[in-house]
Design a protein around this motif. Structure first.
Motif, short mmCIF file in Angstrom:
data_model
loop_
_atom_site.label_atom_id
_atom_site.label_comp_id
_atom_site.label_asym_id
_atom_site.label_seq_id
_atom_site.Cartn_x
_atom_site.Cartn_y
_atom_site.Cartn_z
N GLU A 1 -12.04 -13.83 2.39
CA GLU A 1 -10.51 -13.91 3.67
C GLU A 1 -9.66 -13.50 2.07
OE1 GLU A 1 -9.99 -18.40 3.28
OE2 GLU A 1 -11.49 -18.69 5.54
N SER A 2 -9.35 -13.52 1.05
CA SER A 2 -8.49 -12.67 -0.10
C SER A 2 -9.02 -11.13 0.16
CB SER A 2 -9.14 -12.64 -0.93
OG SER A 2 -8.77 -14.44 -1.52
N LEU A 3 -9.87 -10.49 0.79
CA LEU A 3 -10.35 -8.62 1.19
C LEU A 3 -9.52 -9.40 2.20
CD1 LEU A 3 -12.97 -6.71 0.65
CD2 LEU A 3 -12.44 -6.76 3.15
N GLN A 4 -10.00 -9.74 3.24
CA GLN A 4 -9.22 -9.50 4.43
C GLN A 4 -8.01 -9.71 4.51
OE1 GLN A 4 -10.55 -12.73 7.09
NE2 GLN A 4 -12.83 -11.64 7.25
N LEU A 5 -7.47 -10.37 3.63
CA LEU A 5 -5.78 -10.73 3.20
C LEU A 5 -5.22 -9.75 2.98
CD1 LEU A 5 -2.86 -12.55 3.40
CD2 LEU A 5 -3.64 -13.32 1.55
N TYR A 6 -5.82 -9.39 1.50
CA TYR A 6 -5.05 -7.71 1.14
C TYR A 6 -5.10 -6.31 2.06
CZ TYR A 6 -5.04 -10.82 -3.37
OH TYR A 6 -4.63 -11.54 -4.40
N THR A 7 -5.83 -6.64 2.67
CA THR A 7 -6.54 -5.47 3.54
C THR A 7 -5.47 -5.52 4.97
OG1 THR A 7 -9.01 -5.93 3.00
CG2 THR A 7 -7.70 -3.68 5.31
N ALA A 8 -4.70 -6.74 4.97
CA ALA A 8 -3.95 -6.55 6.31
C ALA A 8 -2.72 -6.34 5.31
CB ALA A 8 -4.20 -7.49 6.86
N VAL A 9 -1.85 -6.59 4.02
CA VAL A 9 -1.14 -6.50 3.05
C VAL A 9 -0.70 -5.14 3.26
CG1 VAL A 9 -0.17 -6.77 1.16
CG2 VAL A 9 -0.85 -9.09 2.60
N VAL A 10 -2.07 -4.22 2.44
CA VAL A 10 -2.06 -3.04 2.66
C VAL A 10 -1.32 -2.30 3.63
CG1 VAL A 10 -3.69 -1.11 1.86
CG2 VAL A 10 -3.55 -2.96 0.05
N GLY A 11 -2.30 -2.92 4.75
CA GLY A 11 -2.09 -2.05 5.92
C GLY A 11 -0.79 -2.38 5.94
N MET A 12 -0.03 -3.00 6.03
CA MET A 12 0.90 -3.25 6.74
C MET A 12 2.19 -2.39 5.91
SD MET A 12 1.42 -7.55 7.04
CE MET A 12 3.00 -7.51 6.96
N SER A 13 1.67 -1.32 4.80
CA SER A 13 3.06 -1.25 3.83
C SER A 13 3.82 0.66 4.57
CB SER A 13 2.09 -0.41 2.88
OG SER A 13 1.57 -0.76 2.26
N GLY A 14 2.88 0.72 6.49
CA GLY A 14 3.61 1.66 6.95
C GLY A 14 2.41 2.50 6.97
N ALA A 15 2.87 3.62 8.50
CA ALA A 15 2.42 4.79 8.17
C ALA A 15 3.06 5.49 7.05
CB ALA A 15 2.66 5.29 9.95
N GLY A 16 1.92 5.99 6.30
CA GLY A 16 2.11 7.82 5.99
C GLY A 16 2.60 7.27 4.58
N GLN A 17 2.67 5.63 3.91
CA GLN A 17 2.92 4.58 3.37
C GLN A 17 2.08 5.12 1.75
OE1 GLN A 17 5.84 4.47 1.84
NE2 GLN A 17 6.82 5.60 3.98
N PRO A 18 1.88 5.81 0.36
CA PRO A 18 1.04 5.49 -0.08
C PRO A 18 0.23 4.34 -0.21
CG PRO A 18 3.23 5.85 -0.90
CD PRO A 18 3.38 6.19 -0.08
N PHE A 19 -0.39 4.11 -0.93
CA PHE A 19 -1.56 2.96 -1.18
C PHE A 19 -0.65 2.31 -2.44
CE2 PHE A 19 -4.76 4.38 1.56
CZ PHE A 19 -4.86 3.71 2.54
N GLU A 20 -0.27 3.27 -3.23
CA GLU A 20 0.16 2.76 -4.81
C GLU A 20 0.96 1.90 -4.33
OE1 GLU A 20 -1.44 5.67 -4.02
OE2 GLU A 20 -1.86 6.67 -5.23
N GLU A 21 1.92 1.99 -3.59
CA GLU A 21 3.51 1.29 -2.94
C GLU A 21 2.76 -0.83 -3.59
OE1 GLU A 21 5.52 3.87 -0.35
OE2 GLU A 21 5.43 1.67 0.14
#
Length: 690
Positions: free
Chosen positions: A71-91
């Motif tokens: 569940e934590s991986l699913q949550l964090y993956t969803a949060v990372v995916g919400m950074s927006g198109a073209g946004q770097p993952f380091e955010e």
């Protein structure tokens, strides 16, 4: 030479030729029996190795599925995916660091990453170079985060991700890695609920690459195997070639050996063409060999277990050669003795003939003693009985079994040596052999001195010692009692385990207590009425007792709730019931018990689950269990409804013919219900427990 002498010699030669032919036929029959025994042993090895390989592959999927369901991986993956198109993952450094740490720990623990591959963490937007590891990739196949040492996603790896449907798990077949080491790839989807309706969508996928090392190839090695030429290996078809995927006894490394699939007599070509059978031919070294094959589910692989014929039948060939030689020598000696006797009767030099006869008798006595040594070394009783049921020969093991001194056995009847029941039984078999001239193999059950069951397997064939003597029957007896008792012990243990599991289910769902027992009772009657084989009837009974095993995974609150369940709760219940057979996959049943449970929710029109099977593709045992389960459920009262009457249940089932249930199964149930006292016998099913 006088004509009558020529005739006598011709008759003697013909008789000896017939005797030798009989010996050779007996030898061939023994060879066929030994090959059948070898085939059974090799099938056991092939089944166990195929199961071990399949278990190893499933274990890799389990590792990735465990991450995908975190569940934590699913949550964090969803949060990372919400950074927006073209946004770097380091955010989202904290999330990415957690995900990388989770992947690295899992990879090190499960073998996807060894400690030597650990290095300083790389930025998420830098493609790591290396051999293997775990990665979290987005639906487009781009890396979100990965362990150090994962190769870049390009070429074959990128094509693998594109060709694997997002919602399904995938398998990248064995291939040489960057350093030439055989490598496997796996991928599973990561689902998450999104939107107001909570629909499950794929938000990412877990990709795993791991080099195949000795830990995988060890699954091909049979514990306790001693044969020098026996080996189990994996092959697959690649166009017109056969790829050898695992190490071979000839020193070939994985993926380094290939042979043409049209190689004449190659057992591996036969295994790829028709897996699951026993094959006779030549191995990769052009040596005569025996092999059995099994397909590995979820792959293009075929497991082959083979052994050189020379080694497999060495002991058998030596035993048959010795036996044939001894019997042939006996015929020769008898022929020589007849000639000596004839010479004594017709020759004027009686003393010379007598002396020669004495020498022949001495040689015959030596051969007789040699025969005694050979037969006494055998672990089973060997006897020769004439048409009057009297023994003309018995080896030492016969004396040990009967408790009669060896020198007193000759002339005794089978009844006097083996006892009344055994003697009568074997005398009847011998008479059939004498009448038909055909060899027979029989398995007989007797009662021992302690009242237990004793199981003997006997082999009977026609035995002609000399042309002027009536034919006798050569017998060998093998005691199978210990083997049968061990099998019975295993069956008892299986029944006890089933009863324990059924008890656990009944404790969790008191509203349906005794349902499993009723379903088993009805399913067995249906299977019997359908005329199924005894083994399939027993598998039907065992599967019916375990029909509710999936309830172990259903919360007790749902099992005891009064009233209707929500759609989500119904989905949970169906999933738990469908997954029930997987709880039993490590248990070795005699029949198709687990497959019966897997298919019990299939409908004959193809609209069932989980595989959508239809018609004759559904096991008859599964049809019987499914029908019995529905019938008992209709009759049984519940907290939220009364049970149906027999007539109401019958009308409902008739409407389901050729849609949900097979016509033969339904008519078999109704025949027992209406014509064989089923209504009276099953009246208690409609009564609620107090």
């Amino acid at each position: 030479m006088k004509k009558h002498i020529q005739i006598a010699l011709a008759v003697l030669v013909i008789s000896m030729g017939l005797g030798l032919s009989g010996i050779l036929l007996f030898s061939e029959a023994e060879k066929e029996r030994d090959v059948q025994i070898l085939q059974a042993q090799m099938n056991l090895v092939a089944d166990s190795r195929a199961e071990a390989v399949h278990g190893w592959l499933e274990a890799q999927y389990d590792v990735l599925s465990g991450l995908a369901q975190n569940e934590s991986l699913q949550l964090y993956t969803a949060v990372v995916g919400m950074s927006g198109a073209g946004q770097p993952f380091e955010e989202d450094p904290a999330q990415l660091t957690y995900l990388r740490t989770l992947l690295t720990a899992t990879a090190e623990r499960s073998g996807f990453l060894s400690p030597s591959q650990q290095a300083e963490a790389l930025p998420a937007n830098v493609k790591p170079l290396g051999l293997a590891g775990l990665a979290l990739v987005d639906p487009e196949g781009k890396i979100i985060v990965a362990t150090n040492g994962l190769p870049p996603i390009q070429g074959q790896l990128a094509q693998f991700l594109r060709q694997t449907p997002l919602t399904e798990r995938g398998f990248l077949d064995l291939h040489p890695g960057p350093t030439g080491q055989p490598t496997l790839g796996f991928v599973v989807p990561v689902f998450a609920q999104q939107g107001e309706e909570g629909a499950s969508v794929v938000i990412a996928r877990i990709l795993g690459l791991r080099p195949v090392d000795e830990r995988f190839f060890a699954t091909l090695k049979q514990p306790g195997a001693t044969a020098a030429t026996a080996e189990s290996y994996l092959i697959r078809r690649s166009g017109h070639l056969i790829d050898y995927l695992s190490p071979l006894l000839d020193g070939s490394a994985p993926l380094t050996k290939r042979l043409a699939i049209n190689t004449p007599g190659l057992v591996d070509a036969a295994a790829l063409h028709d897996p699951g059978r026993f094959h006779v031919g030549r191995n990769g070294a052009a040596k005569e060999s025996f092999a059995v094959s099994r397909r590995i589910g979820g792959t293009d692989w075929v497991l082959v277990h083979q052994i050189d014929r020379a080694e497999a039948l060495a002991a058998s060939d030596a035993r048959r050669t010795a036996l044939v030689s001894v019997l042939a020598l006996i015929l020769v000696v008898f022929g020589a003795a007849l000639i000596v006797v004839w010479r004594v009767a017709t020759s004027q030099r009686a003393e010379e003939a007598a002396r020669r006869f004495r020498l022949s008798s001495e040689r015959f006595e030596m051969l007789s003693r040699f025969l005694d040594v050979v037969t006494d070394s055998q672990p089973h009783p060997i006897l020769v009985a004439d048409a009057s049921n009297a023994l003309t020969f018995a080896n030492r093991r016969t004396a040990e079994v009967s408790g009669i001194p060896e020198e007193e056995l000759s002339g005794r009847s089978l009844v006097g040596v083996l006892g009344h029941d055994k003697g009568i039984r074997y005398n009847a078999i011998n008479q059939r052999v004498l009448e038909t001239g055909q060899a027979l193999i029989e398995t007989s059950c007797f009662e021992d001195d302690e009242g237990g069951e004793q199981v003997w397997r006997s082999y009977h064939c026609l035995f002609v010692a000399t042309p002027d003597q009536p034919p006798s029957v050569l017998m060998t007896i093998e005691d199978l009692t210990d083997l049968v008792r061990e099998r019975a012990r295993r069956e008892r243990n299986t029944r006890q385990l089933i009863e324990t599991l059924v008890g656990l289910v009944d404790e969790r769902d008191p509203d349906s207590a005794h349902q499993s027992r009723y379903v088993a009772l009805v399913a067995r009657r249906i299977a019997e009425e359908m005329g199924l084989a005894d083994a399939l009837i027993e598998a039907t009974d065992q599967a019916a007792r375990l029909v509710n095993i999936g309830k172990i995974r259903i919360p007790r609150s749902l099992l005891t709730r009064q009233g209707s369940l929500t759609e989500a709760e119904l989905t949970l219940v169906r999933a738990a019931m469908d997954a029930g057979p997987e709880l039993l996959k490590e248990i070795e049943f005699e029949g198709p018990v687990i497959e019966t449970l897997r298919q019990m929710n299939e409908w004959v029109d193809g609209s069932g689950r989980p595989a959508g099977l239809s018609g004759d593709a559904i096991l008859p045992s599964a049809q019987a269990v499914a029908l019995a389960n529905c019938f008992v459920a209709l009759l049984s009262p519940r907290a939220f409804r009364d049970g149906k009457s027999f007539d109401e249940a019958e009308a409902i089932l008739m409407r389901e013919i050729d849609r949900r249930f097979d016509r033969r199964a339904v008519l078999s149930l109704l025949n027992y219900l209406n014509n064989r006292g089923g209504r009276e016998a099953w009246a208690m099913m409609s009564q609620r427990d107090g």
